[in-house]
Write an enzyme that holds these catalytic residues in place. Structure first.
Site, short mmCIF file in Angstrom:
data_model
loop_
_atom_site.label_atom_id
_atom_site.label_comp_id
_atom_site.label_asym_id
_atom_site.label_seq_id
_atom_site.Cartn_x
_atom_site.Cartn_y
_atom_site.Cartn_z
N ARG A 86 0.83 -1.21 0.00
CA ARG A 86 0.00 0.00 0.00
C ARG A 86 0.86 1.25 0.00
O ARG A 86 0.49 2.26 -0.61
CB ARG A 86 -0.91 -0.01 1.24
CG ARG A 86 -1.80 1.22 1.43
CD ARG A 86 -2.95 1.29 0.48
NE ARG A 86 -3.74 0.07 0.44
CZ ARG A 86 -4.85 -0.08 -0.27
NH1 ARG A 86 -5.30 0.93 -1.02
NH2 ARG A 86 -5.50 -1.21 -0.29
N GLY A 328 -1.64 -3.28 9.02
CA GLY A 328 -2.75 -4.22 8.96
C GLY A 328 -2.99 -4.70 7.53
O GLY A 328 -2.13 -4.56 6.65
N HIS A 330 -5.08 -3.64 5.13
CA HIS A 330 -5.09 -2.59 4.11
C HIS A 330 -3.67 -2.18 3.76
O HIS A 330 -3.36 -1.87 2.60
CB HIS A 330 -5.89 -1.40 4.63
CG HIS A 330 -6.27 -0.40 3.59
ND1 HIS A 330 -5.62 0.81 3.45
CD2 HIS A 330 -7.24 -0.42 2.64
CE1 HIS A 330 -6.18 1.50 2.47
NE2 HIS A 330 -7.16 0.78 1.95
N CYS A 331 -2.79 -2.19 4.74
CA CYS A 331 -1.41 -1.72 4.55
C CYS A 331 -0.60 -2.61 3.62
O CYS A 331 0.35 -2.14 2.99
CB CYS A 331 -0.69 -1.63 5.89
SG CYS A 331 -1.51 -0.62 7.12
N ILE A 332 -0.91 -3.89 3.55
CA ILE A 332 -0.08 -4.80 2.76
C ILE A 332 -0.70 -5.10 1.39
O ILE A 332 -0.16 -5.94 0.65
CB ILE A 332 0.21 -6.11 3.52
CG1 ILE A 332 -1.05 -6.95 3.71
CG2 ILE A 332 0.89 -5.81 4.85
CD1 ILE A 332 -0.77 -8.36 4.25
#
Length: 343
Positions: A86, A328, A330-332
């Site tokens: 992300r 989390g 969304h971050c990856i």
């Protein structure tokens, strides 16, 4: 060309990820590495149940990744420092003629953090843009995908502690940032939230990404991380962000309908107050990949996500190993919208 970042609920071509290969994310021990790989694989395999996944893997890690991943997941070999797609990857946009674009922000390790390396990761935005067949939209803004959230209708949520961070964009003003977000992702109205969560503002955090505190599931509606326990420092953070949202509107002038997404009941780990958040989920075609924490509030959070994303199946994935490393689900992950010519 006018570029617009679609809502995350718009149709996707695929989701991009990066495989944990080294550094802080992989950890210091063989057991740490196994937990990281298993967790990244669990997220990727969950996403693959709904849409294609393209995984960037460091040279030499192909067999390690292949053994854990759904056979339909495509592996693409490129050197990596870390695995937060992300943030290091491009932000995909669509042109007014329907073509696919990819905004390549400057990536400098979340504001030149002392523990981060980014010699390889700073090149991933351009590389993924090329692999996706997207038109490259280069930006001088030091930014990450986790630092923005949009409604697809001109509204962008950001935090003052990220885009105005002296470690990222010294000398930039809000006007400067807003002008660049208008040029690159079509943001006609920027809502500035004061900060992110407490742990995320500490040494191994991002200095306050928005995608852990607020998300827009639909026009005029915002999901808010709601820490209800006064014993946690994010109780006041939630209140600050709520006040900012209550005194702002979206690009269409609508007052926000705020949907509270309660924080997990657990308050601390060995390092202090946690930043566990259900806001950090990924919307995919027909589904929502949601963070879970083996927590009493997991089921309630899943119910709320199902309500705000009607018709989508909520699939929880244990995200504790991700948050232990600073992020989390969304971050990856990074969604690539379906361009008009490919729908």
């Amino acid at each position: 060309m006018t570029w617009t970042m679609p809502s995350e609920t718009a149709p996707h071509e695929c989701t991009w990820m990066a495989w944990p290969s080294s550094g802080y994310t992989l950890g210091d021990t063989a057991a740490d590495a196994e937990r990281a790989r298993d967790t990244w694989a669990a997220v990727a395999n969950a996403v693959a149940g709904f849409e294609p996944v393209r995984m960037v893997v460091s040279p030499g890690d192909e067999q390690i990744a292949r053994a854990r991943l759904d056979g339909a997941i495509e592996l693409i070999t490129r050197p990596l420092d870390d695995a937060w797609m992300r943030d290091m990857g491009p932000t995909f946009v669509l042109g007014d003629d329907g073509r696919l674009g990819a905004v390549s922000w400057i990536f400098n390790g979340w504001g030149a953090q002392s523990w981060a390396t980014w010699d390889n990761d700073e090149l991933i935005g351009d590389a993924v843009a090329e692999l996706a067949g997207a038109e490259l939209v280069s930006s001088p803004l030091v930014n990450e995908g986790g630092g923005i959230h949009v409604d697809g209708e001109g509204t962008a949520l950001v935090t003052e502690t990220v885009q105005l961070d002296p470690g990222r964009n010294p000398g930039w003003t809000k006007h400067d940032v807003e002008a660049e977000l208008a040029r690159t992702i079509g943001a006609t109205h920027v809502v500035w939230l004061p900060r992110g969560l407490t742990r995320d503002g500490q040494e191994f955090g991002t200095r306050g990404h928005v995608d852990i505190v607020a998300a827009v599931p639909g026009p005029g509606t915002v999901l808010l991380h709601d820490q209800r326990d006064p014993a946690h420092p994010d109780h006041e953070v939630s209140a600050q962000i709520r006040r900012s949202l209550e005194t702002s509107t979206d690009a269409a002038g609508r007052a926000w309908t705020i949907v509270d997404l309660p924080a997990p009941a657990v308050l601390t780990d060995a390092d202090g107050p946690v930043d566990y958040s259900y806001v950090n989920h990924l919307v995919v075609g027909g589904g929502v990949i949601a963070c879970s924490f083996d927590d009493p509030n997991d089921d309630r959070a899943a119910e709320i996500l199902a309500d705000v994303y009607p018709g989508r199946t909520v699939v929880p994935v244990d995200a504790r190993e991700l948050f232990a490393r600073g992020g989390g689900i969304h971050c990856i992950t990074q969604q690539q919208p379906a361009a008009a010519s490919r729908r």
